[in-house]
Design an enzyme around this catalytic site. Sequence first.
Site, short mmCIF file in Angstrom:
data_model
loop_
_atom_site.label_atom_id
_atom_site.label_comp_id
_atom_site.label_asym_id
_atom_site.label_seq_id
_atom_site.Cartn_x
_atom_site.Cartn_y
_atom_site.Cartn_z
N ASP A 1 -3.92 -0.95 -3.91
CA ASP A 1 -3.60 -1.51 -5.08
C ASP A 1 -3.68 -0.53 -6.37
O ASP A 1 -3.27 -0.89 -7.40
CB ASP A 1 -4.66 -2.67 -5.32
CG ASP A 1 -4.39 -3.70 -4.20
OD1 ASP A 1 -5.14 -4.10 -3.61
OD2 ASP A 1 -3.27 -4.15 -4.43
N HIS B 1 -12.70 0.04 -0.15
CA HIS B 1 -12.16 -0.78 0.80
C HIS B 1 -13.20 -0.88 1.91
O HIS B 1 -14.03 -0.23 2.41
CB HIS B 1 -11.02 0.22 1.50
CG HIS B 1 -10.12 -0.76 2.32
ND1 HIS B 1 -10.40 -1.19 3.39
CD2 HIS B 1 -8.93 -1.16 2.13
CE1 HIS B 1 -9.29 -1.89 3.99
NE2 HIS B 1 -8.29 -2.06 2.99
N HIS C 1 -9.04 -8.84 -3.45
CA HIS C 1 -8.02 -8.58 -2.45
C HIS C 1 -6.61 -8.31 -3.15
O HIS C 1 -6.67 -7.49 -3.73
CB HIS C 1 -8.17 -9.89 -1.44
CG HIS C 1 -7.29 -9.77 -0.34
ND1 HIS C 1 -6.69 -8.69 0.33
CD2 HIS C 1 -6.78 -10.89 0.59
CE1 HIS C 1 -6.01 -8.86 1.27
NE2 HIS C 1 -5.81 -10.11 1.77
#
Length: 377
Positions: free
Chosen positions: A313, A262, A223
């Site tokens: 990210d 994702h 995460h």
Amino acid sequence: MVESSPEVQHGLQDVVALESRICFIDGHQGRLIYDGYDIRDLASKSNFEEVAYLLWYGRLPTGDQLAALRARLVELRQLPAAMAERIDSMPATATPMDVLRTAVSELALFEPEETRPGPSSIGGAQRLTAVLPSILGQFHRRRAGLPPLTTRPDLSHASYLLYALLNRDPSELEGRALDVALILHADHELNASTFAARVTASTLSDLYSAVTSAVGTLKGPLHGGANERVMELLDEIGTPERAEEVVKSKLARHERIMGFGHRVYKVEDPRATILREWSRRIGESKGDLHYYELLRKVEEVVHREKGLYPNVDLYSGSVYTFMGIPHDLFTPVFAASRVAGWTAHVLEEYQDLRLIRPTAKYIGPTDLPYVPIAGRN
Ligand code: SDX
């Protein structure tokens, strides 16, 4: 590993758990919407304070409303002296996400529930959003030997965050880049940490407990923790020429390449698209496109080999690195933004409360005879 079955949706994948007006993700079109506004419009035209207002109230503020929120967030930056001492007593070698989780939890001790804004009020949301940069700055300044933090009422939220961490004012480009990054990270529907916050709130527990749950959840490398590990991967690869070899060897070992894939997006994460451009702009302004070019090469290999797209990210760490933010503060910076979304979802949960309690498919034995301990081997 337990496989999904008609009754069991492993990881609650594709399970619609509740209705919300806060955030919409179109995973097939790669669209992200906060309360009706496309993230691309917000990233190019808005600012973090305005987006926080949007998430909390469900509408964009007027000029007066935004000015009042900015002033309130500045007031709420101040840490209680006793809390600053508690942060100073934490080991300088502590993981910043552990410091943040602990400090949010301990802050509740100095702001007892009866004096805190009630669950339905936005006061607690504003307090936690305003104070997270101060918690991070208090901790990092001590471990880095920087001067004591001041609340700098002249600085916007994003600029205050950078000043709190680095004891310097950002350039105009850095300030805008960080403001955009905070907008992009502010909410993302029922991601794991937001869901953790809503589960906590659904028991009628308090806002500080819900955000403590969320911080602990965001820390995980699957995460929010991925942004720090992307930079470790880049430092391991070193040069664009080595990207193919290093990435393919990791994939051959079934390792996850951080910053890719994702649960919801089946195409490129629109936040990655925006952060890729900021990584290039910031890199160009510093005359150093090393990370940007390395990331582009890694993207090419991962997409060719696994058909995966970058997520939020992948590029965020390169933007933060160019500003001089240490790698272990990347996920805390993510938290300093997502606290706006966490608290918006907690307030929404309080307004339409239903205890969140799914069930499990039991796969163990039943009716075992109890054997006294003397008879066991
Ligand atoms: C965030 O939910 C949110 O909205 C989160 C977030 C937010 O704003 O809150 O968007 C922020 O958490 C972004 C994600 C950051 N994490 C990472 O970058 C870690 C690397 N990514 C993976 O671990 C993975 O993609 C997840 C955890 C993000 C999603 O995993 P899923 O949906 O459970 O998918 P999966 O693990 O079932 O993978 C499906 C297939 C598998 O292949 P097979 O084993 O079936 O052959 O895709 C592969 C996986 O091996 N795969 C990857 C991969 N991600 C998926 N293979 C290599 N590298 C990866 N990154």
